[in-house]
Design a protein around this motif. Sequence first.
Motif, PDB file in Angstrom:
ATOM      1  N   SER A 173       0.455 -48.721 140.511  1.00 60.03           N
ATOM      2  CA  SER A 173      -0.082 -49.044 139.186  1.00 60.03           C
ATOM      3  C   SER A 173      -0.719 -47.808 138.580  1.00 60.03           C
ATOM      4  N   ALA A 174      -0.781 -47.804 137.245  1.00 52.77           N
ATOM      5  CA  ALA A 174      -1.520 -46.754 136.542  1.00 52.77           C
ATOM      6  C   ALA A 174      -2.961 -47.161 136.286  1.00 52.77           C
ATOM      7  N   GLY A 175      -3.349 -48.384 136.690  1.00 51.65           N
ATOM      8  CA  GLY A 175      -4.739 -48.746 136.452  1.00 51.65           C
ATOM      9  C   GLY A 175      -5.124 -50.182 136.696  1.00 51.65           C
ATOM     10  N   MET A 211      -0.649 -44.342 142.769  1.00 55.97           N
ATOM     11  CA  MET A 211      -0.895 -44.145 141.340  1.00 55.97           C
ATOM     12  C   MET A 211      -0.261 -42.837 140.911  1.00 55.97           C
ATOM     13  N   PRO A 212       0.234 -42.728 139.663  1.00 56.41           N
ATOM     14  CA  PRO A 212       0.856 -41.481 139.206  1.00 56.41           C
ATOM     15  C   PRO A 212      -0.136 -40.323 139.215  1.00 56.41           C
ATOM     16  N   VAL A 266      -2.834 -40.080 136.381  1.00 55.72           N
ATOM     17  CA  VAL A 266      -3.626 -41.275 136.083  1.00 55.72           C
ATOM     18  C   VAL A 266      -5.011 -40.886 135.572  1.00 55.72           C
ATOM     19  N   LYS A 315      -9.911 -44.728 135.971  1.00 55.47           N
ATOM     20  CA  LYS A 315      -9.146 -45.757 136.670  1.00 55.47           C
ATOM     21  C   LYS A 315      -8.974 -45.393 138.140  1.00 55.47           C
ATOM     22  N   ASN A 372       5.071 -40.877 136.964  1.00 52.41           N
ATOM     23  CA  ASN A 372       4.991 -42.107 136.188  1.00 52.41           C
ATOM     24  C   ASN A 372       4.915 -43.291 137.136  1.00 52.41           C
ATOM     25  N   VAL A 373       4.716 -44.469 136.559  1.00 53.13           N
ATOM     26  CA  VAL A 373       4.550 -45.674 137.385  1.00 53.13           C
ATOM     27  C   VAL A 373       5.826 -45.999 138.148  1.00 53.13           C
ATOM     28  N   ASP A 378      -0.648 -47.838 127.894  1.00 55.25           N
ATOM     29  CA  ASP A 378      -0.076 -47.634 129.224  1.00 55.25           C
ATOM     30  C   ASP A 378      -0.033 -48.921 130.041  1.00 55.25           C
TER      31      ASP A 378
END
Length: 412
Positions: A82-84, A105-106, A109, A113, A130-131, A240
């Motif tokens: 996840s990105a957050g 996480m990317p 990020v 987060k 990226n995710v 996002d």
Amino acid sequence: MTALTQLPVTLGDVMEARKLLEGVVEETPVEQSRALGRMVGSEVFLKCENLQRAGSFKVRGAYVRMARLSAGERARGVVAASAGNHAQGVAVAAARLGIKARIYMPLGVALPKLAATRGHGAEVILHGHNVDEALAEAQRYAEETGAVFVHPFDNADIIAGQGTLGLEILEQIPDVDTVVMGVGGGGLLAGVATAVKARARELGRPIKVIGVQAENAAAYPPSLAADALVPLKKVSTMADGIAVGRPGQLPFSIIRELVDDVVTVSEDALARALIFLLERAKLVVEPAGAVGVAALMEGIIESPGTTAVILSGGNIDPMLLLKVIQRGLFASGRFMSVRMMLDDRPGSLAQISRIIAESDANVTRVDHTRIGGSISMGDVAITIDIETKGHEHCELVLRNLRAEGFQPIVVH
């Protein structure tokens, strides 16, 4: 059309999920927005899931998914990407259930987060740009180690957990006619639609359910038109939390049957919505959580009647918030940046300042450059940031500058 009894998630599943979530999640408040109601000509209520534990609705689905794991599965731990918001939801659920969680996480990020996810006790691994790349690595790790992969949206337990929001809305706003929310992969929209449409049938009256996507990350409209999953080649949006290039198979199977419409909004509309929520509702909401408000403000959803808008999250990086505020002010005509060339002689800048002041605008920044590839000898380039009072006022300032021989170019 698929029979409703054949859909992968039912009202009964959502009600069972709600029992699991008792004492775990907050029943977030509903606030009436009179200002937004005046814009659309009917009552509008904001479901403030941005005030939920971990800052978004994601903890609902994550907890339901993980609470149903067997003892053996819990011992192997869980993994997610996840990105957050999903990351924080999984981390909170894992801490509550005593399960070890690894989250990918990317690399880019947002630091708040990242810190929040680690603060909830999860192990965070930064991977990919990226995710999607983080997601692939999380799935590889699950296959390699036996850890349980917790998908952000393409899972029946996740969808049922998110659907508990729909039950709360119907209890808090019994006469609701339309429920609006953002959609990325589709877990929230599918879950809420499952609950709301089933209750609507019991009540014997229609209730619309509408999803909203950022126009630069809108995979659902073409997928629904084709009646098949259509992945996007590129996703680019400030939102996002809903920047998903391919719908989930399970959510899609529900959304195509139950959801009345999926509409899109521009980045500028998103920025204006965030400014509106800050100024008029006193609420900090992330871009993905504001898309429903943006759709109402733009008049994209017609005749909504009594409307509930889900503010799905409030986890926004302060640096992004700063950029969004500036973009929102520009989109609303309350900020303008202009560039112009003028003779490098005493008094030129003072003359420009006088024109702007007499136009009842305010200079907030001046950049004054004498050298550069496009600047001739004896000239100077200036860029001026101006605080204005709307689009008509911006045009007035520009006209007054041009009337005295200047050639301003709006750059932002």
